[in-house]
Design an enzyme around this catalytic site. Sequence first.
Site, PDB file in Angstrom:
ATOM      1  N   PHE A 107       0.856  -1.192   0.000  1.00  0.00           N
ATOM      2  CA  PHE A 107       0.000   0.000   0.000  1.00  0.00           C
ATOM      3  C   PHE A 107       0.891   1.240   0.000  1.00  0.00           C
ATOM      4  O   PHE A 107       1.955   1.216   0.610  1.00  0.00           O
ATOM      5  CB  PHE A 107      -0.904  -0.009   1.241  1.00  0.00           C
ATOM      6  N   GLN A 150      -6.606  15.411   4.451  1.00  0.00           N
ATOM      7  CA  GLN A 150      -6.135  14.702   3.267  1.00  0.00           C
ATOM      8  C   GLN A 150      -7.205  14.733   2.178  1.00  0.00           C
ATOM      9  O   GLN A 150      -8.371  14.432   2.441  1.00  0.00           O
ATOM     10  CB  GLN A 150      -5.825  13.247   3.630  1.00  0.00           C
ATOM     11  N   HIS A 198      -8.351  13.427  -1.703  1.00  0.00           N
ATOM     12  CA  HIS A 198      -8.151  12.405  -2.720  1.00  0.00           C
ATOM     13  C   HIS A 198      -8.339  13.102  -4.063  1.00  0.00           C
ATOM     14  O   HIS A 198      -9.299  13.844  -4.236  1.00  0.00           O
ATOM     15  CB  HIS A 198      -9.178  11.284  -2.525  1.00  0.00           C
ATOM     16  N   LEU A 223     -15.709   8.418  -4.360  1.00  0.00           N
ATOM     17  CA  LEU A 223     -14.304   8.201  -4.664  1.00  0.00           C
ATOM     18  C   LEU A 223     -14.114   7.302  -5.890  1.00  0.00           C
ATOM     19  O   LEU A 223     -14.755   6.270  -6.014  1.00  0.00           O
ATOM     20  CB  LEU A 223     -13.705   7.532  -3.427  1.00  0.00           C
ATOM     21  N   ARG A 244      -0.683  11.484  -4.777  1.00  0.00           N
ATOM     22  CA  ARG A 244      -1.980  12.137  -4.580  1.00  0.00           C
ATOM     23  C   ARG A 244      -1.895  13.655  -4.496  1.00  0.00           C
ATOM     24  O   ARG A 244      -2.658  14.362  -5.141  1.00  0.00           O
ATOM     25  CB  ARG A 244      -2.617  11.648  -3.275  1.00  0.00           C
ATOM     26  N   HIS A 253     -11.038  13.766   2.209  1.00  0.00           N
ATOM     27  CA  HIS A 253     -11.100  12.332   2.483  1.00  0.00           C
ATOM     28  C   HIS A 253     -10.877  11.984   3.962  1.00  0.00           C
ATOM     29  O   HIS A 253     -11.546  11.139   4.503  1.00  0.00           O
ATOM     30  CB  HIS A 253     -10.026  11.656   1.620  1.00  0.00           C
ATOM     31  N   ARG A 272      -1.660  11.437   6.554  1.00  0.00           N
ATOM     32  CA  ARG A 272      -1.830  10.037   6.969  1.00  0.00           C
ATOM     33  C   ARG A 272      -1.433   9.069   5.858  1.00  0.00           C
ATOM     34  O   ARG A 272      -1.696   9.316   4.695  1.00  0.00           O
ATOM     35  CB  ARG A 272      -3.300   9.816   7.303  1.00  0.00           C
TER      36      ARG A 272
HETATM   37  C1  LIG Z   1     -14.114   5.831   1.421  1.00  0.00           C
HETATM   38  C2  LIG Z   1     -13.138   5.628   2.566  1.00  0.00           C
HETATM   39  C3  LIG Z   1     -12.255   4.560   2.551  1.00  0.00           C
HETATM   40  C4  LIG Z   1     -11.328   4.375   3.588  1.00  0.00           C
HETATM   41  N1  LIG Z   1     -10.468   3.307   3.542  1.00  0.00           N
HETATM   42  C5  LIG Z   1      -9.581   3.106   4.549  1.00  0.00           C
HETATM   43  C6  LIG Z   1      -8.700   1.969   4.560  1.00  0.00           C
HETATM   44  O1  LIG Z   1      -8.727   1.137   3.664  1.00  0.00           O
HETATM   45  N2  LIG Z   1      -7.838   1.819   5.592  1.00  0.00           N
HETATM   46  C7  LIG Z   1      -7.776   2.705   6.625  1.00  0.00           C
HETATM   47  O2  LIG Z   1      -6.978   2.512   7.534  1.00  0.00           O
HETATM   48  N3  LIG Z   1      -8.625   3.777   6.659  1.00  0.00           N
HETATM   49  C8  LIG Z   1      -9.516   3.991   5.649  1.00  0.00           C
HETATM   50  N4  LIG Z   1     -10.365   5.089   5.700  1.00  0.00           N
HETATM   51  C9  LIG Z   1     -10.412   5.902   6.922  1.00  0.00           C
HETATM   52  C10 LIG Z   1     -11.122   5.119   8.046  1.00  0.00           C
HETATM   53  O3  LIG Z   1     -12.180   4.383   7.486  1.00  0.00           O
HETATM   54  C11 LIG Z   1     -11.693   6.015   9.128  1.00  0.00           C
HETATM   55  O4  LIG Z   1     -10.727   6.909   9.557  1.00  0.00           O
HETATM   56  C12 LIG Z   1     -12.136   5.196  10.348  1.00  0.00           C
HETATM   57  O5  LIG Z   1     -12.985   4.160   9.939  1.00  0.00           O
HETATM   58  C13 LIG Z   1     -12.823   6.024  11.408  1.00  0.00           C
HETATM   59  O6  LIG Z   1     -13.261   5.173  12.449  1.00  0.00           O
HETATM   60  P1  LIG Z   1     -13.832   5.728  13.817  1.00  0.00           P
HETATM   61  O7  LIG Z   1     -14.103   4.558  14.679  1.00  0.00           O
HETATM   62  O8  LIG Z   1     -12.945   6.779  14.324  1.00  0.00           O
HETATM   63  O9  LIG Z   1     -15.199   6.433  13.392  1.00  0.00           O
HETATM   64  P2  LIG Z   1     -16.510   5.905  12.601  1.00  0.00           P
HETATM   65  O10 LIG Z   1     -16.381   4.531  12.080  1.00  0.00           O
HETATM   66  O11 LIG Z   1     -16.845   6.992  11.648  1.00  0.00           O
HETATM   67  O12 LIG Z   1     -17.592   5.846  13.746  1.00  0.00           O
HETATM   68  C14 LIG Z   1     -18.101   6.996  14.370  1.00  0.00           C
HETATM   69  C15 LIG Z   1     -19.180   6.564  15.326  1.00  0.00           C
HETATM   70  O13 LIG Z   1     -19.576   7.665  16.112  1.00  0.00           O
HETATM   71  C16 LIG Z   1     -20.974   7.732  16.183  1.00  0.00           C
HETATM   72  N5  LIG Z   1     -21.337   9.132  16.445  1.00  0.00           N
HETATM   73  C17 LIG Z   1     -20.872  10.244  15.849  1.00  0.00           C
HETATM   74  N6  LIG Z   1     -21.433  11.331  16.392  1.00  0.00           N
HETATM   75  C18 LIG Z   1     -22.258  10.892  17.371  1.00  0.00           C
HETATM   76  C19 LIG Z   1     -23.136  11.535  18.286  1.00  0.00           C
HETATM   77  N7  LIG Z   1     -23.288  12.859  18.333  1.00  0.00           N
HETATM   78  N8  LIG Z   1     -23.848  10.764  19.143  1.00  0.00           N
HETATM   79  C20 LIG Z   1     -23.747   9.414  19.119  1.00  0.00           C
HETATM   80  N9  LIG Z   1     -22.935   8.769  18.270  1.00  0.00           N
HETATM   81  C21 LIG Z   1     -22.205   9.495  17.416  1.00  0.00           C
HETATM   82  C22 LIG Z   1     -21.438   7.182  14.872  1.00  0.00           C
HETATM   83  O14 LIG Z   1     -22.773   6.722  14.970  1.00  0.00           O
HETATM   84  C23 LIG Z   1     -20.445   6.048  14.667  1.00  0.00           C
HETATM   85  O15 LIG Z   1     -20.890   4.905  15.361  1.00  0.00           O
HETATM   86  C24 LIG Z   1     -11.289   5.283   4.661  1.00  0.00           C
HETATM   87  C25 LIG Z   1     -12.188   6.350   4.680  1.00  0.00           C
HETATM   88  C26 LIG Z   1     -13.091   6.551   3.635  1.00  0.00           C
HETATM   89  C27 LIG Z   1     -13.998   7.729   3.672  1.00  0.00           C
END
Ligand SMILES: Cc1cc2nc3c(=O)[nH]c(=O)nc-3n(C[C@H](O)[C@H](O)[C@H](O)COP(=O)(O)OP(=O)(O)OC[C@H]3O[C@@H](n4cnc5c(N)ncnc54)[C@H](O)[C@@H]3O)c2cc1C
Lengths: 595, 96
Positions: free
Chosen positions: A119, A240, A242, A252, A286, A353, A398
């Site tokens: 990657f 970041q 894309h 995307l 990128r 992104h 990142r």
């Molecule tokens: C298209 C895409 C592809 C990606 N691919 C990769 C990859 O291959 N590898 C990688 O490492 N990263 C990747 N990323 C980045 C990565 O997916 C995210 O940074 C990561 O999943 C975030 O996880 P998290 O647990 O912090 O938040 P999230 O998974 O976004 O979860 C947030 C949680 O908070 C809750 N929440 C938010 N506000 C409130 C509120 N006010 N009250 C109650 N609940 C709330 C939501 O309901 C949810 O459950 C990608 C991102 C995108 C957009």
Amino acid sequence: MTYTVRKFDAVIVGAGGAGLRAAIQLSEAGYKTAVLTKVFPTRSHTVAAQGGVAASLGNSEEDHWHWHMYDTVKGSDWLGDQDAIEFMCRKANEVVVELEHYGMPFDRLDNGKIYQRPFGGHMSNFGEKPVRRSCAAADRTGHAMLHAMYQRNIKVNTQFFVEWQALDLVRDADGDVLGVTAMDMETGEIVVFHAKATIFATGGSGRIYYSSTNAFINTGDGLGMAARAGIPLEDMEFWQFHPTGVAGAGVLITEGVRGEGGILRNSDGERFMERYAPNAKDLASRDVVSRAMTTEINEGRGCGPNKDFVLLDITHLPPETIMKRLPGIHEIGLQFAGVDCLKEPLPVVPTCHYQMGGIPTNYLGQVVVPKDGESSVPVQGFYAAGECACASVHGANRLGTNSLLDLLVFGKSAGETAVADLGKSGNAHKPLPQEAIDRTLARVDRLNHQKVGADVHDTRLSMQRAMQKHAGVFRFKDMLAAGVDRITEIEQEVARTQIKDKSKVFNTARIEALELDNLIEVAKATIVSANARTESRGAHVRDDATDTPETPDGRDDKNWLKHTLWYREGSRLDYKPVHMKPMSVDTIELKKRAY
Amino acid sequence: MGRPGEGMKEDRKARINRLKWHCRRALLELDLVFDRFWEHYEENLDVQGEAALEKLLEQEDHDLWALVSGREVTADPQLANMIERLREVSPAANFE
Ligand SMILES: Cc1cc2nc3c(=O)[nH]c(=O)nc-3n(C[C@H](O)[C@H](O)[C@H](O)COP(=O)(O)OP(=O)(O)OC[C@H]3O[C@@H](n4cnc5c(N)ncnc54)[C@H](O)[C@@H]3O)c2cc1C
């Protein structure tokens, strides 16, 4: 307005990867733990992650956490904290293997070990050549991860509050955090979750931009809540982008399209990347591609009626190749651009992104703020992990697959630290401060009564367009300064938004108005921090930061090797030093970031 | 529940609002599709439509997107009909 109080040992806001990982730690230790989430856990945005999670398992070829650490520091353009980065890279194997034990269906090698693929930016032997470090579960890595961890949480009796929106952080006069206020979307009821440990895992805030790959749910609620409670936000100028999101939609389009021979063209039909990167052309990194695209648009060579996008052309490729190697692209073109990419080029723009900044934390997952002359003092009872937090491991940029790792490592770490702190605390909860609760009631009450005011949808759109225009992928001094004024104006409108629907049950208009309160804090933190940082570093690239021997590529280590802290009150900025000293190895010394 | 005769209306609104919230998904692709769907169907989604949508929304996001994008098909006529409606409101409809 009325409210009720419920007591827990710990409350976690967010049930994506970070929240679920933290919850396992607390519930396994026997603490009464509530997890609040706006949507069903396995619909959190982590589901969108396909690329994989980084860990130097070395299953296919030699690898080492120290090499991973080097790549991450370099990727961060030296803004990442080297202690936190060492911690993350050393912990990677442990958290990935744990996940395997929770039932994560990783792709496997014939010998049964986890399959790993290369990657961007992940190299062996301190930047020598690409290494296979990413662990994936087909193209559903994030989804499989959430499933495995959700099941584990059910087993250990984590209590889920699904379709609850946390509204404000409850902080007392000592500055200690005592829980959150939240609304049950189903009934509109307000509840105070009174807790000894509060963990934020609310994910990213990508919806501050007009063009974003993030789902609608990514509204930066955790950041808004923290900012309103007087906690600063760290390094918010770093986002970041894309290069290829579908213009107007944000969806995307993978790098694979250019890998298969896709060409970027301007309004003259010119393959402009030949001018910017004569060797790599459309396959340059990128940031180089994104900047070139922006320059073309700014210089009037954009396409469409508003000349605000460029074209990604694959019409010269055999249709069979497109359908076979790039499944999904044809449909994305049809659905979101109204374009048949076999016959016509796709309109694309650089698209937001990932958010590198967030709520300031240390490697233990504690939220830390400056106090009494010290730069990082833990806030009692408050922890954060995942994209909403800034540990800071991603610094100014990142690396792909490092964010899934971030949420596993720091989700666990925040949970562990909370468990340790709970063990030391007495049985009693500290008394709730009425003031903090009143603030929430006043916000909701205002929305219930405001008659003449700004429309939520329109106001959000103004903010998104302003952010895209003034603080996009390539930044200009005058535009940034004007952007600060524009966002400050829009902030006034946000304070007087109006909703027509005043009903209680699943009032989506109210939910969105409350989300906008958070988005605007993030937008303001971003534009103000970006305006102040007069260098270029990682994802923050300014036109006026010149390339000199002392400031290679505009990076000014003498003046700007420091983290930004934005405070909501007075929109004030402060700075704190980068942790250049790792935990056990030598500092990775400053160098020009070149690939 | 307010004035007489309002009950039914209130109920529908609550049901629609709930469905709308359940259209908030993990994938941007789906958010965009549902956004367009509501622009067209907010006022005239009948009870059968509500039931079909509710069932569809129980799918996992990647499966749902595979259906909406036509990469996979469903044998369930109720779901197939709803997917048809979702696809109809896309800009692709102007194109095909
Ligand atoms: C298209 C895409 C592809 C990606 N691919 C990769 C990859 O291959 N590898 C990688 O490492 N990263 C990747 N990323 C980045 C990565 O997916 C995210 O940074 C990561 O999943 C975030 O996880 P998290 O647990 O912090 O938040 P999230 O998974 O976004 O979860 C947030 C949680 O908070 C809750 N929440 C938010 N506000 C409130 C509120 N006010 N009250 C109650 N609940 C709330 C939501 O309901 C949810 O459950 C990608 C991102 C995108 C957009």
